[in-house]
Design a protein around this motif. Structure first.
Motif, mmCIF file in Angstrom:
data_model
loop_
_atom_site.group_PDB
_atom_site.id
_atom_site.type_symbol
_atom_site.label_atom_id
_atom_site.label_comp_id
_atom_site.label_asym_id
_atom_site.label_seq_id
_atom_site.Cartn_x
_atom_site.Cartn_y
_atom_site.Cartn_z
ATOM 1 N N SER A 34 16.608 4.263 -27.802
ATOM 2 C CA SER A 34 16.549 3.012 -27.036
ATOM 3 C C SER A 34 17.090 1.810 -27.819
ATOM 4 C CB SER A 34 15.112 2.726 -26.584
ATOM 5 O OG SER A 34 14.275 2.544 -27.715
ATOM 6 N N ARG A 35 17.423 2.017 -29.107
ATOM 7 C CA ARG A 35 18.031 0.898 -29.839
ATOM 8 C C ARG A 35 19.451 0.686 -29.346
ATOM 9 N NH1 ARG A 35 21.896 -0.493 -32.257
ATOM 10 N NH2 ARG A 35 22.626 1.650 -32.293
ATOM 11 N N ARG A 36 19.724 -0.480 -28.874
ATOM 12 C CA ARG A 36 21.061 -0.837 -28.446
ATOM 13 C C ARG A 36 21.404 -2.207 -29.015
ATOM 14 N NH1 ARG A 36 23.578 1.074 -24.254
ATOM 15 N NH2 ARG A 36 25.308 0.369 -25.552
ATOM 16 N N SER A 90 29.880 -18.307 -32.933
ATOM 17 C CA SER A 90 29.159 -18.683 -31.706
ATOM 18 C C SER A 90 29.024 -17.533 -30.718
ATOM 19 C CB SER A 90 29.815 -19.896 -31.042
ATOM 20 O OG SER A 90 29.858 -20.974 -31.945
ATOM 21 N N GLN A 91 28.906 -16.321 -31.251
ATOM 22 C CA GLN A 91 28.693 -15.157 -30.378
ATOM 23 C C GLN A 91 27.381 -15.331 -29.626
ATOM 24 O OE1 GLN A 91 28.949 -11.193 -31.981
ATOM 25 N NE2 GLN A 91 29.682 -11.929 -33.942
ATOM 26 N N PRO A 92 27.327 -14.902 -28.353
ATOM 27 C CA PRO A 92 26.053 -14.985 -27.631
ATOM 28 C C PRO A 92 24.949 -14.186 -28.318
ATOM 29 C CG PRO A 92 27.738 -13.820 -26.331
ATOM 30 C CD PRO A 92 28.427 -14.404 -27.518
ATOM 31 N N THR A 204 17.862 -5.924 -31.307
ATOM 32 C CA THR A 204 18.672 -6.525 -32.375
ATOM 33 C C THR A 204 20.158 -6.408 -32.049
ATOM 34 O OG1 THR A 204 18.638 -4.383 -33.475
ATOM 35 C CG2 THR A 204 17.046 -6.026 -34.281
ATOM 36 N N CYS A 205 20.950 -7.144 -32.799
ATOM 37 C CA CYS A 205 22.399 -6.914 -32.806
ATOM 38 C C CYS A 205 22.917 -7.162 -34.219
ATOM 39 C CB CYS A 205 23.125 -7.844 -31.821
ATOM 40 S SG CYS A 205 24.897 -7.446 -31.716
ATOM 41 N N PRO A 206 23.528 -6.139 -34.824
ATOM 42 C CA PRO A 206 24.134 -6.358 -36.138
ATOM 43 C C PRO A 206 25.477 -7.055 -35.930
ATOM 44 C CG PRO A 206 24.481 -4.079 -35.437
ATOM 45 C CD PRO A 206 23.742 -4.765 -34.328
ATOM 46 N N MET A 207 25.802 -7.984 -36.831
ATOM 47 C CA MET A 207 27.071 -8.713 -36.664
ATOM 48 C C MET A 207 27.835 -8.828 -37.978
ATOM 49 S SD MET A 207 25.834 -11.848 -34.245
ATOM 50 C CE MET A 207 24.189 -11.917 -34.906
ATOM 51 N N GLU A 208 29.077 -8.341 -37.950
ATOM 52 C CA GLU A 208 29.969 -8.688 -39.052
ATOM 53 C C GLU A 208 31.087 -9.589 -38.538
ATOM 54 O OE1 GLU A 208 31.502 -5.154 -40.898
ATOM 55 O OE2 GLU A 208 32.394 -4.428 -39.040
ATOM 56 N N GLY A 209 31.011 -9.892 -37.254
ATOM 57 C CA GLY A 209 31.912 -10.891 -36.693
ATOM 58 C C GLY A 209 31.388 -12.260 -37.091
ATOM 59 N N THR A 228 26.196 -8.451 -46.039
ATOM 60 C CA THR A 228 26.390 -7.133 -45.409
ATOM 61 C C THR A 228 26.435 -7.289 -43.893
ATOM 62 O OG1 THR A 228 25.267 -6.072 -47.249
ATOM 63 C CG2 THR A 228 25.436 -4.791 -45.226
ATOM 64 N N MET A 229 25.478 -7.957 -43.359
ATOM 65 C CA MET A 229 25.434 -8.187 -41.909
ATOM 66 C C MET A 229 24.516 -9.360 -41.601
ATOM 67 S SD MET A 229 24.722 -4.490 -40.195
ATOM 68 C CE MET A 229 25.112 -3.320 -41.484
ATOM 69 N N VAL A 230 24.795 -10.015 -40.504
ATOM 70 C CA VAL A 230 23.803 -10.921 -39.914
ATOM 71 C C VAL A 230 23.190 -10.111 -38.770
ATOM 72 C CG1 VAL A 230 23.412 -13.114 -38.732
ATOM 73 C CG2 VAL A 230 25.235 -12.939 -40.455
ATOM 74 N N LEU A 246 28.084 4.537 -25.615
ATOM 75 C CA LEU A 246 29.278 5.379 -25.642
ATOM 76 C C LEU A 246 29.446 5.964 -27.037
ATOM 77 C CD1 LEU A 246 32.739 4.335 -24.198
ATOM 78 C CD2 LEU A 246 32.543 5.672 -26.283
ATOM 79 N N ARG A 247 29.451 7.254 -27.132
ATOM 80 C CA ARG A 247 29.754 7.901 -28.412
ATOM 81 C C ARG A 247 30.789 8.986 -28.157
ATOM 82 N NH1 ARG A 247 27.399 4.034 -30.086
ATOM 83 N NH2 ARG A 247 25.763 4.002 -31.684
ATOM 84 N N PHE A 248 31.732 9.171 -29.065
ATOM 85 C CA PHE A 248 32.711 10.242 -28.922
ATOM 86 C C PHE A 248 32.003 11.568 -29.156
ATOM 87 C CE2 PHE A 248 35.150 6.604 -30.834
ATOM 88 C CZ PHE A 248 35.677 6.167 -29.630
HETATM 89 C C1 FMN Z 1 28.616 -3.394 -39.272
HETATM 90 C C2 FMN Z 1 28.515 -3.733 -37.819
HETATM 91 C C3 FMN Z 1 29.083 -4.883 -37.348
HETATM 92 C C4 FMN Z 1 28.959 -5.249 -36.003
HETATM 93 N N1 FMN Z 1 29.429 -6.468 -35.585
HETATM 94 C C5 FMN Z 1 29.185 -6.855 -34.325
HETATM 95 C C6 FMN Z 1 29.509 -8.171 -33.921
HETATM 96 O O1 FMN Z 1 29.988 -8.998 -34.694
HETATM 97 N N2 FMN Z 1 29.249 -8.529 -32.649
HETATM 98 C C7 FMN Z 1 28.673 -7.669 -31.746
HETATM 99 O O2 FMN Z 1 28.454 -8.060 -30.593
HETATM 100 N N3 FMN Z 1 28.349 -6.413 -32.112
HETATM 101 C C8 FMN Z 1 28.575 -5.986 -33.375
HETATM 102 N N4 FMN Z 1 28.187 -4.745 -33.789
HETATM 103 C C9 FMN Z 1 27.538 -3.849 -32.829
HETATM 104 C C10 FMN Z 1 28.447 -2.697 -32.431
HETATM 105 O O3 FMN Z 1 29.465 -3.171 -31.584
HETATM 106 C C11 FMN Z 1 27.593 -1.631 -31.772
HETATM 107 O O4 FMN Z 1 26.699 -1.121 -32.706
HETATM 108 C C12 FMN Z 1 28.433 -0.494 -31.199
HETATM 109 O O5 FMN Z 1 29.247 -0.944 -30.161
HETATM 110 C C13 FMN Z 1 27.552 0.637 -30.685
HETATM 111 O O6 FMN Z 1 26.648 0.191 -29.713
HETATM 112 P P1 FMN Z 1 25.064 0.362 -29.864
HETATM 113 O O7 FMN Z 1 24.671 -0.375 -31.119
HETATM 114 O O8 FMN Z 1 24.471 -0.279 -28.639
HETATM 115 O O9 FMN Z 1 24.752 1.817 -29.979
HETATM 116 C C14 FMN Z 1 28.312 -4.368 -35.107
HETATM 117 C C15 FMN Z 1 27.751 -3.188 -35.592
HETATM 118 C C16 FMN Z 1 27.828 -2.886 -36.929
HETATM 119 C C17 FMN Z 1 27.143 -1.640 -37.431
#
Ligand code: FMN
Length: 257
Positions: A34-36, A90-92, A204-209, A228-230, A246-248
Motif C-alpha cells: 500500500s506504500r505509494r 515547487s512540486q505538489p 510519503t513521496c521521495p523526491m530527488e527532483g 540523498t532525498m527529500v 506500474l512495475r515491469f
Molecule cells: C530516488 C527517488 C527520487 C524520486 N523523485 C521524485 C520526485 O522528485 N518527484 C516525484 O513526484 N516522485 C519522485 N519519486 C517517486 C517515484 O516516481 C516513484 O517511486 C515511482 O514512480 C514508483 O511509484 P510508487 O512509489 O508509487 O511505487 C522518486 C523516487 C525515488 C526512489
C-alpha cells in the motif's frame, strides 16, 4: 592490508543469544503493497509521536559498518519549509505536504562516528577483540581517503593489484566513492521511514527532483554533505496517487545464478 582479518568469525562463546521474534508477514506485505508515492496530501497533520516513531525507525536501518553516516533534517520552521518547497521545484508532493524531511548522507563524519563506536564499546565492556580491531584498524584503511583525497590513486592501484589474486573489497574509493557509500545507507533509512509512515496509516513521496545545493544552503550543511532525498509525508488526499502501481515484469530484474 594489515594482518587483521576483516570478517574473522566471532567465537561462539562471545556471541550473545538474540532470538528472532515472531513477526507478521501479512502485515508487512500490506504495508509494502500500500506504500505509494503521494503527490497531493490532505490537510490532516501527522501526530508528533508518529513522526518520532518513524524517524526512529529510519535510524534502525542497516548501514555500512554501523557508522550511521546519515542525518535526518525534519524541517518545521515555516520560512525554511517554504524555501524547501521552492528548492523542491515547487512540486505538489512538497507544497501540499504537512511534513518535510531531508535525508542527508555525511561521508565526512565517518571518523567521528568511528570514535563514538569505540567509545560505546569501551562503555559496554566485554566487546570481542575482533570488533575493536575492525574499528581501530580496518575502517581507517577503508574509509580514510586522505586530505583532499590524496590516497585515491594509491587505493585504486592497490585495490586492483590485490584484487587480481584474491577477493578484495573494491569500494569505496575517493571522495565520490565515499559519497556513494553514504548515499547507500541513507537510502535504506529513507525506505525504513516511508514504510514506517505507511504502517502508521500515513503516506510519503521521495523526491530527488530538487536543487540539492539550495537544500544544503537552507539547512546550513557543509559542502561534503550529500542530500540523498527529500521526503514529504502526510495523509494522501483523494486522487493523491496518480495511477495504479506500474512495475515491469520481474523476469527482467530477478536473476537466478
Ligand atoms: C530516488 C527517488 C527520487 C524520486 N523523485 C521524485 C520526485 O522528485 N518527484 C516525484 O513526484 N516522485 C519522485 N519519486 C517517486 C517515484 O516516481 C516513484 O517511486 C515511482 O514512480 C514508483 O511509484 P510508487 O512509489 O508509487 O511505487 C522518486 C523516487 C525515488 C526512489
Amino acid at each position: 592490508m594489515s594482518k587483521v582479518k576483516i570478517f574473522a568469525p566471532v567465537e561462539e562463546k562471545e556471541r550473545p543469544a538474540i532470538e528472532a521474534p515472531i513477526t507478521d508477514a501479512e502485515s508487512f506485505h500490506a504495508v509494502v503493497d500500500s506504500r505509494r508515492s503521494v503527490r497531493v496530501y490532505a490537510k490532516d497533520p501527522i501526530p508528533p509521536e508518529v513522526m518520532d516513531a518513524c524517524l526512529d525507525a529510519a535510524l534502525k536501518a542497516p548501514n555500512s559498518s554501523n557508522l550511521q553516516a546519515w542525518e535526518i533534517h525534519h524541517v518545521v520552521d515555516a520560512k525554511k519549509k517554504a524555501a524547501l518547497v521552492e528548492a523542491c521545484l515547487s512540486q505538489p508532493a512538497a507544497g501540499t505536504a504537512p511534513e518535510l524531511v531531508v535525508f542527508v548522507g555525511r561521508p565526512d563524519l565517518w571518523r567521528r562516528n568511528n570514535r563514538w563506536m569505540i567509545e560505546a564499546f569501551d562503555k559496554a565492556g566485554n566487546v570481542p577483540d575482533g570488533a575493536y580491531q575492525y574499528y581501530r584498524k580496518i575502517t581507517p584503511l577503508v574509509y580514510d581517503q586522505g586530505a583532499l583525497g590524496w590516497r585515491t590513486p594509491f587505493k585504486w592501484i592497490l585495490t586492483r593489484w590485490r584484487g587480481m589474486s584474491r577477493p578484495y573489497p573494491r569500494e569505496p574509493i575517493g571522495k565520490w566513492g565515499m559519497r556513494i557509500w553514504a548515499h547507500k545507507s541513507t537510502a535504506l533509512a529513507c525506505a525504513h521511514f516511508m514504510l514506517a509512515m505507511r504502517a502508521h496509516g500515513f503516506d510519503t513521496c521521495p523526491m530527488e527532483g530538487m536543487d540539492s545545493a539550495r537544500v544544503k544552503g537552507i539547512l546550513g550543511l557543509p559542502r561534503q554533505a550529500v542530500v540523498t532525498m527529500v521526503i514529504s509525508a502526510g495523509k494522501r488526499a483523494e486522487g493523491g496517487v496518480y495511477g495504479p502501481r506500474l512495475r515491469f515484469d520481474r523476469q527482467h530484474f530477478v536473476h537466478r545464478h
